[in-house]
Scaffold this motif. Structure first.
Motif, short mmCIF file in Angstrom:
data_model
loop_
_atom_site.label_atom_id
_atom_site.label_comp_id
_atom_site.label_asym_id
_atom_site.label_seq_id
_atom_site.Cartn_x
_atom_site.Cartn_y
_atom_site.Cartn_z
N ALA A 1 20.73 -1.95 -41.05
CA ALA A 1 20.33 -1.29 -39.80
C ALA A 1 21.52 -1.11 -38.88
CB ALA A 1 19.24 -2.12 -39.11
N HIS A 2 22.37 -2.11 -38.78
CA HIS A 2 23.55 -2.01 -37.92
C HIS A 2 24.47 -0.88 -38.40
CE1 HIS A 2 27.07 -3.07 -35.60
NE2 HIS A 2 27.77 -3.22 -36.71
N CYS A 3 24.70 -0.80 -39.70
CA CYS A 3 25.57 0.25 -40.23
C CYS A 3 25.01 1.64 -39.96
CB CYS A 3 25.77 0.04 -41.73
SG CYS A 3 26.74 -1.42 -42.17
N LEU A 4 23.71 1.80 -40.12
CA LEU A 4 23.11 3.11 -39.85
C LEU A 4 23.21 3.47 -38.38
CD1 LEU A 4 19.91 3.14 -42.13
CD2 LEU A 4 22.19 4.07 -42.59
N ARG A 5 23.05 2.50 -37.50
CA ARG A 5 23.17 2.79 -36.07
C ARG A 5 24.60 3.18 -35.71
NH1 ARG A 5 19.50 -2.11 -35.29
NH2 ARG A 5 17.44 -1.20 -34.87
N ALA B 1 23.86 17.36 -35.96
CA ALA B 1 24.25 15.96 -35.84
C ALA B 1 23.15 15.15 -35.17
CB ALA B 1 25.55 15.85 -35.06
N ALA B 2 22.51 15.72 -34.15
CA ALA B 2 21.45 14.99 -33.45
C ALA B 2 20.26 14.74 -34.36
CB ALA B 2 21.01 15.78 -32.21
N THR B 3 19.91 15.72 -35.20
CA THR B 3 18.79 15.54 -36.13
C THR B 3 19.08 14.41 -37.12
OG1 THR B 3 18.20 17.88 -35.97
CG2 THR B 3 17.40 16.67 -37.89
N ILE B 4 20.28 14.40 -37.68
CA ILE B 4 20.65 13.35 -38.64
C ILE B 4 20.70 11.99 -37.94
CG2 ILE B 4 22.45 12.54 -40.19
CD1 ILE B 4 23.18 15.46 -40.69
N ALA B 5 21.27 11.96 -36.74
CA ALA B 5 21.37 10.70 -36.01
C ALA B 5 19.99 10.14 -35.68
CB ALA B 5 22.19 10.89 -34.73
N ASP B 6 19.07 10.99 -35.27
CA ASP B 6 17.71 10.53 -34.98
C ASP B 6 17.06 9.93 -36.23
OD1 ASP B 6 17.95 11.34 -32.36
OD2 ASP B 6 16.92 13.26 -32.66
N THR B 7 17.27 10.59 -37.36
CA THR B 7 16.72 10.08 -38.61
C THR B 7 17.32 8.72 -38.97
OG1 THR B 7 16.41 12.36 -39.40
CG2 THR B 7 16.36 10.60 -41.05
N LEU B 8 18.63 8.59 -38.82
CA LEU B 8 19.29 7.32 -39.12
C LEU B 8 18.79 6.20 -38.23
CD1 LEU B 8 22.98 8.50 -39.69
CD2 LEU B 8 21.33 7.80 -41.42
N GLU B 9 18.58 6.49 -36.96
CA GLU B 9 18.09 5.45 -36.05
C GLU B 9 16.66 5.04 -36.38
OE1 GLU B 9 18.78 7.28 -32.32
OE2 GLU B 9 20.88 6.64 -32.18
N GLN C 1 15.49 1.26 -37.59
CA GLN C 1 14.39 0.51 -36.99
C GLN C 1 13.49 -0.09 -38.08
OE1 GLN C 1 12.25 2.80 -34.12
NE2 GLN C 1 10.98 1.10 -33.46
N MET C 2 13.24 0.67 -39.15
CA MET C 2 12.43 0.16 -40.25
C MET C 2 13.12 -1.02 -40.94
SD MET C 2 11.12 3.67 -42.08
CE MET C 2 10.51 5.06 -41.12
N LEU C 3 14.44 -0.89 -41.16
CA LEU C 3 15.18 -1.94 -41.83
C LEU C 3 15.22 -3.21 -40.99
CD1 LEU C 3 18.05 0.30 -43.17
CD2 LEU C 3 16.55 -1.08 -44.62
N ALA C 4 15.43 -3.06 -39.70
CA ALA C 4 15.48 -4.22 -38.82
C ALA C 4 14.14 -4.94 -38.76
CB ALA C 4 15.93 -3.81 -37.42
#
Length: 656
Positions: free
Chosen positions: A187-191, A269-277, A281-284
């Motif tokens: 989760a940290h890496c994706l954020r 970039a915003a679309t991909i970033a939203d998906t990553l966040e 959240q699921m991983l955390a």
């Protein structure tokens, strides 16, 4: 290209704030160390066992990020110490009345255990075990009878056993499971990747750290999760795939951060970033995302470099936790070359450096032992203990760490002396002492759990602080005890420094050579691999190894000219590492899209030899010929290499 942080030879004042900044898991790990150390002091105070300061300090060596490793390491150390102390008890009848024989046994056992520390898997705890054995044999010389000698050895065993029990209890109650740590790290890496895509200029340092350290512990944590049963086989497979996908996301984000032409349009970039966040959240929360759909604009409208980044991100995200069928040979988990299984290192009985390390450390310790015995100054016995705790393998490490040792020792001694003067007199029982120990341990552990550039100082702060403040089962006020113990620490550090820089000095150049060869092997395997998960594992290993080499190159500056490599050799290795760092992300994107392309191998060969890629490499048969994205990536690689390649490469050699 900016110099990597590890390549700066000294810690500047401006860096200290960043090195002490919080990161995920740091506060939790620090609190566990502080609680275990405080509990150790409480148990030692209840039973009146001697050397409670050393018992508390043992916690720093047996506590790990996850509960399973901490417990297994603690119990393994207890078993080993029990066997050794049992052997010493058998030898007690032979040595109790013969000082010379007792000192000889002390040196012999010390050298044997230190050899195992250098040449085997005993490395994490071997020096502590050697120190406990030396302490036990030293205690034999202070008692007049066999029964008291046995009691002294049992106290030496309790010095470790109390710390082990406290560490096991704390980790059972509040230690994080390896499964939870895996999810939190992913989760940290994706954020970090998400923030980097939104604002590449602001997250460069965090992204570099995630690339080099982010996924490295995960394979071990997943094995431990299987061992302790906190994750089933299906979860482990999914999380292992998530680990490799996270590495691909980080590599693509790194290219977007470094190359202005690779930065995605703001909406994309915003679309991909939203998906990553959302995935983070699921991983955390303890799960992992599946069946991800990423709605992006048509990649055909993007420039070639942006297409490569967007496609790499899409592939990694949409198949984030979907394991590939284990069919191809290169799907096997990768690891650093030259690290086969087994208790002993591959060169355990052929590399004389292991024997030299054991003899040098034992020699330094025995010198300190004889010094305080001849001076009849038992208060500085900490010089003997210090030798086991601070001995290092190479001259560069010995010189560089001396600064951290002395700084940490002085800070810890100053804190301990201030506590004795201003705080301890106001304490009326063990409760106040425990609160003081907890506070001092927490601050020391915060430093010790950080970057290797400053962590060593945290160990020394704790060691000096304990020896000043913990003088018995209750609050102690004797400043002379603190003075003598700090003098002992300084003497021990100085003796180890002199021994390791004057007798059989070991240059760090050999380690750099071996690591560069291993790094080249990792990248070659990455280029040759045809499966995405295999390529990404090699990328993770390569990025971590790259950081280790950068740190070793920085350490090499500390070696004297008579021991260390020549400046020309260092500059050549630094340039090669810088060239590989500059093109790493681009080579990864090429390998992801065009696995096995000979043009990629030609560029890698150019990095390894400081030469230009052969002109015929472009004309060799490749299914990718004529691909604009491929041509753009190759051109960028060539551009980066031309900026890092010298007009004439200096000869590669090290002074001996």
């Amino acid at each position: 290209m900016a110099r990597p942080a590890a390549d700066r030879p000294r810690v500047a004042l401006a860096d200290i704030g960043a090195l002490l900044a919080p990161f995920p898991g740091r506060a939790e790990a620090t609190t566990r160390i502080a609680l275990a150390s405080t509990l150790t002091v409480l148990i030692a105070a209840m039973y009146g066992t001697p050397e409670a300061a050393i018992s508390a300090y043992v916690i720093f060596f047996i506590n790990r990020a996850d509960r399973t490793s901490s417990i297994v390491l603690s119990l393994g150390m207890l078993v080993l110490v029990s066997l050794i102390v049992g052997l010493v008890i058998v030898l007690a009848d032979l040595t109790l009345d013969h000082t010379v024989l007792r000192v000889a046994f002390m040196a012999l056992l010390s050298a044997g255990l230190l050899f195992l520390t250098s040449a085997s898997k005993l490395r994490p705890v071997g020096a502590i075990v050697a120190m406990v054995v030396g302490f036990g044999l030293d205690e034999l010389g202070l008692v007049p009878a066999g029964e008291l000698a046995t009691r002294a050895l049992l106290y030496a065993w309790l010095m470790v056993a109390i710390a082990v029990g406290a560490n096991v209890l704390v980790n059972l109650l509040m230690g994080p499971s390896p499964r939870r740590l895996t999810g939190a790290r992913l989760a940290h890496c994706l954020r970090v990747a998400a923030r980097s895509l939104r604002d590449p200029a602001m997250e460069g340092a965090a992204l570099a750290t995630a690339l080099r350290d982010g996924v490295q512990p995960l394979p071990g944590w997943l094995r431990l999760a299987t061992f302790e049963g906190s994750a089933n086989a299906a979860d482990v497979l999914a999380l292992r795939q998530a680990m490799t996908s996270t590495m691909a996301i980080l590599m693509a984000a790194d290219v977007a951060s470094r190359q202005p032409g690779a930065r995605l349009p703001r909406a994309c970039a915003a679309t991909i970033a939203d998906t990553l966040e959302a995935m983070a959240q699921m991983l955390a929360a303890g799960g992992y995302p599946v069946e991800i759909e990423l709605a992006l604009p048509d990649a055909g409208v993007l420039p070639p470099l942006q297409q490569a980044v967007a496609q790499a991100l899409r592939d990694a995200i949409e198949h984030y936790a979907e394991p590939h069928a284990p069919a191809a040979p290169d799907a096997l988990p990768s690891g650093p070359p030259g690290k086969p299984g087994g208790f002993f290192e591959p060169d355990a009985f052929t590399n004389r450096a292991h024997v030299h390390y054991a003899l040098k450390t034992t020699g330094a310790a025995m010198f300190c032992y004889l010094l305080y015995q001849q001076l009849n100054w038992p208060g500085i016995h900490t010089c003997f203990i210090t030798c086991y705790l601070v001995a290092l393998g190479t001259t560069a490490e010995s010189v560089e760490k001396l600064t951290l040792r002395l700084a940490g020792c002085l800070v810890g001694a100053a804190a301990g002396a201030a506590a004795l003067i201003f705080i301890v007199p106001a304490l009326d029982g063990v409760t106040g002492l425990l609160a003081l120990v907890f506070a001092g341990t927490w601050l020391s552990a915060w430093v010790a759990s950080g970057s290797p550039r400053i962590a060593y100082a945290g160990f020394q702060i704790a060691f000096a602080f304990y020896l000043c403040v913990i003088q018995g089962p209750g609050p102690g006020f004797d400043l002379s005890i603190a003075r003598d113990r700090v003098i002992g620490i300084l003497i021990g550090n100085l003796v180890v420094y002199l021994v390791f820089t004057r007798i059989w000095p070991v240059s760090i150049a050999g380690r750099i050579d071996a690591a560069l060869a291993a790094l080249a092997s990792q990248w070659q395997q990455l280029v040759d691999a045809h499966r995405p998960d295999s390529r990404r594992r090699h990328a993770a290993d390569a990025m971590a190894l790259q950081q280790d080499i950068a740190q070793d190159l920085a350490l090499a500056r500390y070696e004297p000219a008579s021991v260390g490599p020549s400046p020309a050799w260092l500059e050549q290795q630094r340039r090669r590492l810088g060239a590989l760092d500059a093109v790493a992300g681009l080579l990864f994107l090429l390998a992801e899209r065009y696995p096995g392309d000979p043009a990629i191998a030609a560029r890698l060969h150019a990095v390894r030899t400081d030469q230009a890629a052969p002109a015929h490499a472009e004309r060799r048969s490749s299914p990718a010929n004529g691909d604009r994205t491929r041509d753009t990536l190759l051109a960028l690689v060539d551009q980066q290499l031309s900026g890092t390649r010298p007009a004439s490469a200096p000869s590669s050699h090290a002074q001996t």
